[in-house]
Design a protein around this motif. Structure first.
Motif, PDB file in Angstrom:
ATOM      1  N   ILE A   1       0.862  -1.182   0.000  1.00  0.00           N
ATOM      2  CA  ILE A   1       0.000   0.000   0.000  1.00  0.00           C
ATOM      3  C   ILE A   1       0.895   1.226   0.000  1.00  0.00           C
ATOM      4  CG2 ILE A   1      -1.823   1.257   1.191  1.00  0.00           C
ATOM      5  CD1 ILE A   1      -2.660  -1.358   2.499  1.00  0.00           C
ATOM      6  N   THR A   2       0.668   2.140  -0.957  1.00  0.00           N
ATOM      7  CA  THR A   2       1.541   3.308  -1.096  1.00  0.00           C
ATOM      8  C   THR A   2       0.724   4.583  -1.193  1.00  0.00           C
ATOM      9  OG1 THR A   2       3.127   1.933  -2.315  1.00  0.00           O
ATOM     10  CG2 THR A   2       3.459   4.311  -2.385  1.00  0.00           C
TER      11      THR A   2
ATOM     12  N   GLY B   1       7.753  15.613  -3.452  1.00  0.00           N
ATOM     13  CA  GLY B   1       6.706  14.778  -2.886  1.00  0.00           C
ATOM     14  C   GLY B   1       7.274  13.702  -2.002  1.00  0.00           C
ATOM     15  N   ILE B   2       6.381  12.811  -1.577  1.00  0.00           N
ATOM     16  CA  ILE B   2       6.781  11.756  -0.659  1.00  0.00           C
ATOM     17  C   ILE B   2       5.861  10.551  -0.835  1.00  0.00           C
ATOM     18  CG2 ILE B   2       5.343  12.589   1.247  1.00  0.00           C
ATOM     19  CD1 ILE B   2       7.704  11.826   3.125  1.00  0.00           C
ATOM     20  N   GLN B   3       6.435   9.378  -0.728  1.00  0.00           N
ATOM     21  CA  GLN B   3       5.693   8.127  -0.688  1.00  0.00           C
ATOM     22  C   GLN B   3       5.899   7.475   0.674  1.00  0.00           C
ATOM     23  OE1 GLN B   3       7.019   5.474  -3.762  1.00  0.00           O
ATOM     24  NE2 GLN B   3       6.149   6.687  -5.445  1.00  0.00           N
ATOM     25  N   ALA B   4       4.851   6.867   1.198  1.00  0.00           N
ATOM     26  CA  ALA B   4       4.951   6.014   2.386  1.00  0.00           C
ATOM     27  C   ALA B   4       4.560   4.605   1.952  1.00  0.00           C
ATOM     28  CB  ALA B   4       4.041   6.518   3.492  1.00  0.00           C
ATOM     29  N   VAL B   5       5.517   3.702   1.965  1.00  0.00           N
ATOM     30  CA  VAL B   5       5.311   2.371   1.382  1.00  0.00           C
ATOM     31  C   VAL B   5       5.170   1.345   2.504  1.00  0.00           C
ATOM     32  CG1 VAL B   5       6.190   0.656  -0.228  1.00  0.00           C
ATOM     33  CG2 VAL B   5       6.739   3.082  -0.572  1.00  0.00           C
ATOM     34  N   ASN B   6       3.999   0.747   2.574  1.00  0.00           N
ATOM     35  CA  ASN B   6       3.747  -0.303   3.557  1.00  0.00           C
ATOM     36  C   ASN B   6       3.751  -1.656   2.850  1.00  0.00           C
ATOM     37  OD1 ASN B   6       1.156  -2.016   4.931  1.00  0.00           O
ATOM     38  ND2 ASN B   6       2.790  -1.339   6.294  1.00  0.00           N
TER      39      ASN B   6
END
Length: 949
Positions: free
Chosen positions: A563-564, A585-590
């Motif tokens: 999930i990103t 920007g930024i991504q949070a990668v689960n």
């Protein structure tokens, strides 16, 4: 020059994306051919907010490449590695291994056919691709990316803007000829593409199809065991001829529907079937005894026992993908994006090996031979004074490669008559054990199967806003990937119950000419026909580690859910009177990953069972990104990028290649457990990236670029010693018994060698690229041009040698452990990469000579068991030539003809090692004359005709 190269003729999409600061003159000149493709590629590169390299369809078509891998290998900072059949498969970006790349098709992740994540790019035909964009930096909205990202793109029919039909056909000839009976040295290619618009340009349809049958004739040599004493080979030698034919059918369909200016739907579908069939014949022999006449790399040997090899390797694959995209504009500058994509890959790799070597009298054949370095193929090892006949031989393996005795053979343990219902029994111990009699090893059959599937979706909202931040976007992507790997290996034996038997006359064809090695003619049979004849039986080959009970972990299943959520903002402002554009920007990668290893173990020492052990882990990664472009004027840009990127661990490191041993003799505080394990909890490779680029444009399609980059690999994955808990294995396979006595619950921890996340290092370099029309020097040179790239890449990454794998003899030196590389560098890293094209194009005639160079590098060669074997590869210089003629007027208008010569210098793929010095217990520096694997792939010629309507 083929329908694919004509895709770029409009350049409409690229031109529409050109930045506002670009000179309008760049859009005014209408050109076609090589120059147009260069204009289109530069427009795509300049218009992109990120640092990318791009290639247009015309570039792809100009050299009639087997796949898009050959095409993008010519881009700045990229280098290619050929596979065992000579086809370009793996791409290194800025010195990094291909395992750190990901491949997209129209922005969607692609499933892979190997037992890892690396896309075998030769499965994607060049003809049906419109362009390829290689991302070297991160972008918050580019979900599913890796440290390097390759995005292949097909044409959008509404953007193309007109109806066209493209037809093409090419014949192919391998200059090596037919190296073996039953081989082919000719092939052909055909392609068709139709693009049209319907319903007043609201609906666009594109259909493309490509078929290829391409032959490769390969000369291969594999020596082993170089020693410094007497400067000679003392291990053994394998000489093989390989005749390979690839058949590939690929199709693509795109439907683009735009009922209004604010609403768009796109559906893409891609399908490719891939059948690579290779017949391999050769001779292999270990060197034993003491040679005579030893001097200057020459040695004479007696009583050698040659093993004759007849192999059939066949890989059949199926790649499929489909995606749906919706774009909707509403309100005051709002945009909504939604998509769904599916991709799967099914691969079946069957490696059949038949061994022969006995004489017709049932006795082991022996021969004398003189080996001379510098007298063989490509200046390698040549053979002379061979005394043994290679035609009049019998079925039956004579090297003792079998690890069991078939019941019913003389000297074997009792067990009845061998039959399909009564195969050889495993683990006999009478008469000296399983290796007391060398019978039954008539061959092996190894089948590897993989199935990979990816489901992915992405939703986002964006809005144009006034000010320096011109647009904001927020979204989330979700993907589920599942990959399974299964392997089966059978030992083959003769159902007649004989140690050897004559080869049936009906199997024999004309002998194979082995004179290129200095060998006499060798018998020829079709291995698949022989295997299916009813003469062979098989038994599953389970090899338990020594020391008592054991388990060999081969099969695995891996599931990943990612999930990103991300946020991205676009920049449009001025600095010092110059336009500044870009994004941050930024991504949070689960990530949630689950690994199940299905391993085989001997219950009671003779019967094998399968047990699955699951493991799961979850983690977060945060990936910021910044991309800026300062437009100094209409012809100069400075780009800067900084961010963090990630590439997931290889599947075989997470789930495969493990073994567990249990030592019944252990007592007291000594653990009975030991092994080598994969690591289901591996985290990704993490890279902190900085890149600075200066771009100067002179004229349409002309310019130079100077790129500086720095990548700090915070982590790297390698093997290390550790302690593991074996409770799960004991629970699955225990309690153990020894001679009828149950072993009490033992110590559950023990030493292992395991893949771990460890320290990495840095890669940094400078890459220069440019294109220049020579008419600027003199009008006499009108039509001539030069384009190229050159890069120097430094690396501080040093991969440690795996525990227990010190270079203490020549075998571990030339075949190091899986985690190490011969020189400790990254796999596929070359310090120097370069590519140059000299071309002339005028009045419908075009000529191009291309030279692709990379310095020495650590090759990753796929071995028999599907693993990646690291070997030190020599520098390569691959030269291709292409010529064409376009008819631009008259009744044959739009007809074109092409000629191409691939690998015209017959550049070898060579890996090499050093020599072992027993006196000093050390190895000399690697030397290209000490070949480990040497392959000559030959030169292929292609003649084509293409038509556009």
């Amino acid at each position: 020059m083929g329908w694919a190269l004509l895709f770029a003729a409009t350049g409409a999409a690229a031109q529409a994306q050109a930045p506002a600061s670009s000179s309008s003159s760049l859009d005014e000149i209408v050109v076609t051919g090589i120059r147009h493709s260069q204009i289109s590629a530069l427009k795509v590169k300049r218009a992109n907010e990120d640092i990318v390299e791009a290639i247009s369809a015309e570039d792809i078509g100009k050299l009639p490449d087997d796949s898009i891998a050959d095409s993008i290998a010519r881009l700045p900072g990229l280098a290619a590695q050929r596979d065992n059949s000579g086809r370009t498969q793996d791409i290194s970006i800025d010195g990094l291994p291909s395992a750190m790349n990901t491949t997209l098709l129209n922005g969607f992740m692609q499933a892979t056919t190997d037992n890892n994540r690396t896309t075998q790019l030769d499965q994607y035909p060049a003809e049906i691709m419109n362009s390829v964009v290689v991302y070297k930096t991160g972008d918050a909205s580019l979900t599913g990316a890796a440290i390097g990202t390759i995005d292949m793109r097909t044409v959008r029919p509404l953007d193309y803007g007109k109806t066209n039909l493209f037809l093409g056909a090419q014949g192919e000839y391998a200059l090596e000829g037919k190296l073996q009976p039953g081989a082919t040295d000719t092939g052909y290619r055909a392609n068709l593409t139709y693009i049209t618009q319907l319903d007043n340009d609201k609906i666009g349809v594109m259909f493309g199809y490509s078929h290829i049958e391409t032959p490769n004739q390969i000369i291969a040599q594999h020596p082993w065991g170089y020693y410094a004493a007497n400067d000679q080979l003392e291990g053994g030698l394998q000489d093989q001829l390989r005749s390979d034919t690839l058949t590939r059918d690929s199709g693509v369909v795109t439907i683009q529907y735009k009922p209004t200016d604010n609403l768009e739907f796109v559906v893409d579908a891609f399908d490719s079937s891939y059948d690579d069939d290779a017949i391999i014949r050769g001779v292999e022999f270990p060197l034993s005894g003491t040679p005579t006449n030893v001097a200057n790399g020459t040695s004479t040997w007696s009583a050698l026992a040659p093993q004759l090899e007849s192999y059939d390797y066949r890989q059949t694959s199926r790649l499929r993908s489909a995606d749906f995209t919706m774009n909707y504009k509403f309100g005051n500058g709002w945009k909504m994006h939604a998509d769904y994509g599916y991709s799967d890959a099914d691969n079946h790799f069957d490696q059949l090996q038949l061994y022969n070597g006995f004489g017709l009298n049932g006795q082991q054949n022996t021969t004398t031979a003189t080996l001379t370095e510098g007298k063989g193929p490509g200046g390698n090892i040549g053979i002379s004074n061979w005394s043994e006949n290679l035609v009049n031989v019998a079925l039956g393996e004579n090297q003792g490669w079998s690890n069991y005795i078939p019941a019913g053979f003389p000297g074997a343990c009792p067990g009845g008559v061998v039959s399909p219902n009564n195969p050889p029994q495993w683990g006999s111990t009478c008469n000296g054990g399983p290796d007391a009699d060398q019978m039954g090893g008539a061959g092996q059959n190894l089948i590897q199967r993989t199935f990979d599937s990816i489901q992915q979706t992405k939703w986002s909202l964006s809005k144009d806003i006034p000010g320096s931040i011109s647009n904001i976007e927020a979204g989330v992507s979700y993907s589920v990937r599942k990959k399974d790997y299964r392997v089966e290996e059978d030992e083959l034996f003769l159902l007649s119950g004989n140690e050897s038997q004559p080869i049936p006359a009906s199997w024999l064809s004309s002998p194979t000419n082995m004179s290129v090695f200095g060998l006499p003619d060798m018998y020829s049979i079709n291995p698949r026909q022989a295997f299916n004849s009813g003469q062979y039986g098989s038994v599953a080959d389970y090899r338990a580690p020594g020391g008592g009970n054991g388990a060999s972990l081969s099969d695995w299943s891996i599931s990943e859910r990612v999930i990103t959520p991300y946020f991205k903002a676009q920049i449009r402002t001025e600095v010092g009177g110059h336009d500044l554009t870009g994004n941050f920007g930024i991504q949070a990668v689960n990530t949630s990953q689950s690994v199940t290893t299905s391993f085989e173990y001997p219950a009671g020492g003779t019967v094998f069972n399968y047990v699955a052990i699951p493991s799961s882990t979850e983690y977060w990664d945060v990936l910021p990104s910044l991309n800026l472009t300062l437009h100094l004027n209409d012809s100069q840009d400075i780009r800067f990028s900084a961010g963090r990127s990630m590439a997931r661990a290889r599947f075989d490191q997470m789930g495969g290649g493990s073994s567990v041993s249990f030592n019944f003799a252990a007592s007291g505080n000594t653990s009975p457990w030991s092994g080598s394990l994969a690591n289901p909890s591996l985290k990704p490779w993490i890279s902190d990236d900085v890149e600075l680029t200066y771009e100067r444009y002179f004229a349409p399609g002309e310019g130079i670029s100077l790129d500086f980059f720095y990548k700090n690999l915070e982590t790297y994955i390698y093997q290390s010693s550790s302690t593991a808990n074996f409770s799960a294995y004991y629970a699955a396979t225990g309690p153990y018994t020894n001679n009828g006595v149950t072993i009490p619950a033992p110590i559950m921890t023990g030493p292992v060698t395991q893949w771990v996340n460890g320290n990495g290092g840095a890669l940094y370099g400078v890459i220069f690229s440019g294109n220049f029309q020579l008419k600027h020097l003199s009008q006499v040179l009108d039509g001539f041009g030069i384009s190229g790239t050159a890069g120097v890449i430094e690396s501080t990454v040093k991969i440690p040698t795996a525990p227990g794998c010190a270079l203490n003899n020549i075998n571990t030196y030339q075949t190091p452990c899986q985690s190490g590389t011969p020189d400790g560098n990254l796999p596929q890293y070359s310090k120097y990469v370069a590519n140059v094209s000299l071309y002339w194009e005028k009045n419908g005639i075009s000529l191009r000579l291309n030279d692709r160079y990379r310095s020495k590098y650590d090759q990753e060669v796929v071995d028999y068991n599907g693993g990646l074997q690291p070997v030190l590869g020599a520098a390569e210089n691959i030269v291709d030539f292409q010529a064409g003629y376009d008819i631009t007027s008259g009744p044959l208008k739009n007809l074109s003809f092409t000629f191409a010569a691939e690998n015209i210098t017959n550049e070898a793929m060579n890996s090499y090692t050093g020599r072992w010095n027993s006196a000093t217990n050390s190895a000399t520096s690697p030397d290209p004359k000490n070949t480990v694997y040497y392959k000559l792939f030959g030169t292929n010629l292609l003649f084509g005709v293409h038509y556009k309507y």
